[in-house]
Every structure is written in C-alpha cells, then in structure tokens.
Design an enzyme around this catalytic site. Structure first.
Site, mmCIF file in Angstrom:
data_model
loop_
_atom_site.group_PDB
_atom_site.id
_atom_site.type_symbol
_atom_site.label_atom_id
_atom_site.label_comp_id
_atom_site.label_asym_id
_atom_site.label_seq_id
_atom_site.Cartn_x
_atom_site.Cartn_y
_atom_site.Cartn_z
ATOM 1 C CD GLU A 37 -2.941 -0.929 -0.155
ATOM 2 O OE1 GLU A 37 -3.073 0.177 -0.709
ATOM 3 O OE2 GLU A 37 -3.479 -1.975 -0.586
ATOM 4 C CB CYS A 75 -22.637 6.054 -13.475
ATOM 5 S SG CYS A 75 -21.376 7.355 -13.563
HETATM 6 N N1 ADE Z 1 -3.684 0.744 -5.322
HETATM 7 C C1 ADE Z 1 -3.606 0.955 -4.006
HETATM 8 N N2 ADE Z 1 -3.711 -0.204 -3.340
HETATM 9 C C2 ADE Z 1 -3.850 -1.183 -4.270
HETATM 10 C C3 ADE Z 1 -4.002 -2.584 -4.220
HETATM 11 N N3 ADE Z 1 -4.006 -3.212 -3.061
HETATM 12 N N4 ADE Z 1 -4.137 -3.263 -5.377
HETATM 13 C C4 ADE Z 1 -4.115 -2.591 -6.533
HETATM 14 N N5 ADE Z 1 -3.975 -1.279 -6.655
HETATM 15 C C5 ADE Z 1 -3.846 -0.575 -5.524
#
Ligand code: ADE
Length: 354
Positions: free
Chosen positions: A39, A210
């Site tokens: 993350e 949407c």
């Molecule tokens: N962007 C931020 N966290 C992510 C994740 N766990 N998987 C894919 N894209 C991300």
C-alpha cells in the site's frame, strides 16, 4: 440513498470476483507487513511499476524485523527509481516504531494504523481491510475519481468540503459483507475502467447507477481546479573526480531528495566554487586540474522543473574537513547506489560517453 448504495456495492463485488485483479503479488496473503509495504508503494506509483520493486524489497527484507534492523541507505537503495523518497524513510521509521512500540505486531485498528509514519486515513483503511477484514472506507486518488463521477459531485475535489462529501459517500457505500472484494473492486474499477481521460463506460459494472453518465458527461467529473505549475530551478551539478573516484554528499534531511546521496548541486546563480569548497573541502584553486561542461539534463519533479548543467571537475587533493557527510566512490559503485534519477542520468552519460 440505500438503493444506490445497494446496487453499487453489489454490482461492484460481483464484477470484482469475475473481472477484477486476483494475482497481484500482495494478494492471497493476510500478512500485514506485505500489505502495508504494497500500500505504501502503491500510494503514488502504478501497479506495473510497483511489482518488481515489491518483489525485490521482500526478497531483501522478508520480515518487519529485518526491515527495522536495516540501514537507511539500503532501504533508500531498494527504493531508488520509485520516487517520493519520503515514503521510504517513513517506511523504515514505521518498521522501527512497530517493533519498538507494538512488539513487532502491526496494530489492527484504523486509528492505530494511522499513527504509523506515512500511513494516512485511506492507507490505514486499506491495510485494515486486506489484512484484518475490517469494514473501513478507502479514498485514494482513483477512488475519489470513481465516487465523484458516480455521484456527480460538482465541487472541486481538491477542496475540503468536497473531500468531506466524498468520505461520507465512501463510508455510506460500504457493504456489510465482502469488504475485501468491494475494496479491491473500487481500486480495480479506477485503474482499469473508470480511468481519467477515456473511461470505458460500456464495460462498467456500475454504469446503470452512475450519475455522471446519466448526465452524459462522465469526464466532467471529478471537478478539479488547475494545478499550480511547477517552479523552474536552474542548478549546477558538479562531478568532482579524483583518480578513480567521484564525490557524493548526503542531501539535507529536508527538501528535494532529502537524506539521499547526490552529486554536489548548487543554484546556478550562486558562487558554487565557494559553496563546494565550504561543504565538501574540495579545493577549487591550485589542486584543480581541469573542468569541463557535460550534457545538460532536464528533470521534472512533482513541484519543480529542474534544469541541470553538470560539469566535471578533476582535482588532485582536498583541503580541510567537509561540513556535510561525503563519500568518494567509483562510478560503478555510484551507479549501484540509490541515487536520484537525474543524478544517475548524468553519471551514466560519463560511464558510456555518446
Ligand atoms: N492501489 C492501491 N492499493 C492497491 C491494491 N491493493 N491493489 C491494486 N492497486 C492498488
């Protein structure tokens, strides 16, 4: 809006399970260390760029304890090229903090996770969801776009009041089950369907609810004020050479490339010879054999546009004691360190002259 909430999360979860991403290297594990690392890397960098860095990083630091015990230089070296180096310094600090303050166990609540350096509200929520299955709302850049579009939020998304509204929407739409697939689905939708310039509304699982699409203007949302343009800076960079070695110095802990090893760099209007002599003890007088300009390099950072004039300065000796941390290394050693990309480019041109 219970009806919108229900269709949105139900449609998104169903789509994620069939069409979303399931094979990313940080998926399939509940290890908070891996999830936290991914993350942080994904905060400002795309998945395809992150994957090799993530794998290399884990190979070198397979556990939180190994990262906490590392030298900062090695962490920065593994990060080199990913940019936003504050993330690497915070990562290292956070690893030490979890070891010292939490006995090496990641805290589990979003509030406690937010106390880690480099972990904001959205990152804390992503870790809590993927590592612990907690029901928490994320709102990173992509998710902001998805929600601002889907709900046709007309305020400027960089402003506080729109941010507040978006957090409320993010919270209100959380499903009571399948929080992992839902959260991953939001990320996957933002990365692959609800993209910035040319959204693929024909393939979107939440197109039927949407609001921006109903208005016929999906790309009119999110509303953004123009970004301030980058400040231009003109720098000299000095490749000081003594025999087989070149001089590197450590940048100050704040500002551009904080704490990284770098070539001496000075404002082009400054008296760079005097500054170089004072900081690094490189004598610019009698000890100097020759100086020659190298090919200029332009480099864009988030807030700065750097125009760099490198020069090569051959010296025979130094005089006095440096006032900053310095190192003499070979070109090969330098290219193996975690140097800023602009510095690498200058050194590579020396390594392999055109
Ligand atoms: N962007 C931020 N966290 C992510 C994740 N766990 N998987 C894919 N894209 C991300």
């Amino acid at each position: 809006m219970p009806a919108v909430k229900n269709t949105f999360s139900r449609d998104l979860v169903a789509w994620q399970l069939r069409h979303g991403r399931h094979d990313l290297p940080w998926q399939g594990s509940r290890d908070p260390y891996r999830i936290w690392l991914s993350e942080i890397m994904l905060q400002q960098t795309q998945v395809t760029t992150v994957i090799p860095y993530f794998n290399r990083f884990l190979e070198r630091f397979p556990t939180l304890a190994s990262l906490a015990g590392a030298q900062q230089d090695e962490v920065l070296r593994l990060w080199a090229g990913l940019g936003y180096y504050t993330r690497a310094r915070n990562l290292h600090l956070a690893a030490r903090y979890v070891v010292d303050q939490w006995g090496g166990q990641f805290p589990r609540s979003t509030t406690e996770l937010e106390s880690l350096p480099g972990v904001g509200r959205s990152t804390a929520a992503a870790i809590a969801v993927f590592a612990f299955g907690h029901r928490a709302a994320i709102l990173d850049g992509n998710v902001r776009r998805v929600l601002a579009r889907h709900a046709a939020i007309s305020g400027n998304v960089r402003e506080q009041s729109a941010q507040q509204t978006l957090w409320e929407i993010a919270e209100a739409r959380l499903p009571s089950r399948s929080i992992e697939a839902y959260t991953q689905g939001l990320m996957d939708l933002g990365a692959t369907i609800c993209t910035n310039r040319v959204p693929r509304c024909g393939d979107c699982p939440v197109a039927r609810s949407c609001a921006a699409l109903a208005l016929g203007e999906p790309t009119a949302f999110p509303v953004r004020a123009p970004r301030a343009s980058r400040t231009a800076r003109a720098w000299m960079m000095i490749v000081v050479r003594r025999g087989k070695h070149i001089l590197l110095l450590r940048r100050p802990p704040q500002g551009i490339w904080a704490s990284m090893w770098c070539l001496p760099a000075y404002d082009r209007n400054a008296d760079w010879r005097a500054l170089l002599a004072r900081e690094t003890a490189v004598g610019t007088g009698a000890g100097m054999a020759r100086a020659q300009p190298l090919t200029p390099v332009n480099h864009e950072l988030t807030h700065l546009s750097l125009s760099i004039e490198p020069i090569e300065l051959w010296i025979k000796y130094t005089v006095g004691v440096p006032t900053v941390e310095t190192r003499w290394v070979t070109l090969t050693e330098a290219l193996d360190m975690g140097l800023p990309v602009a510095v690498r480019r200058i050194l590579q041109a020396i390594d392999k002259p055109a």
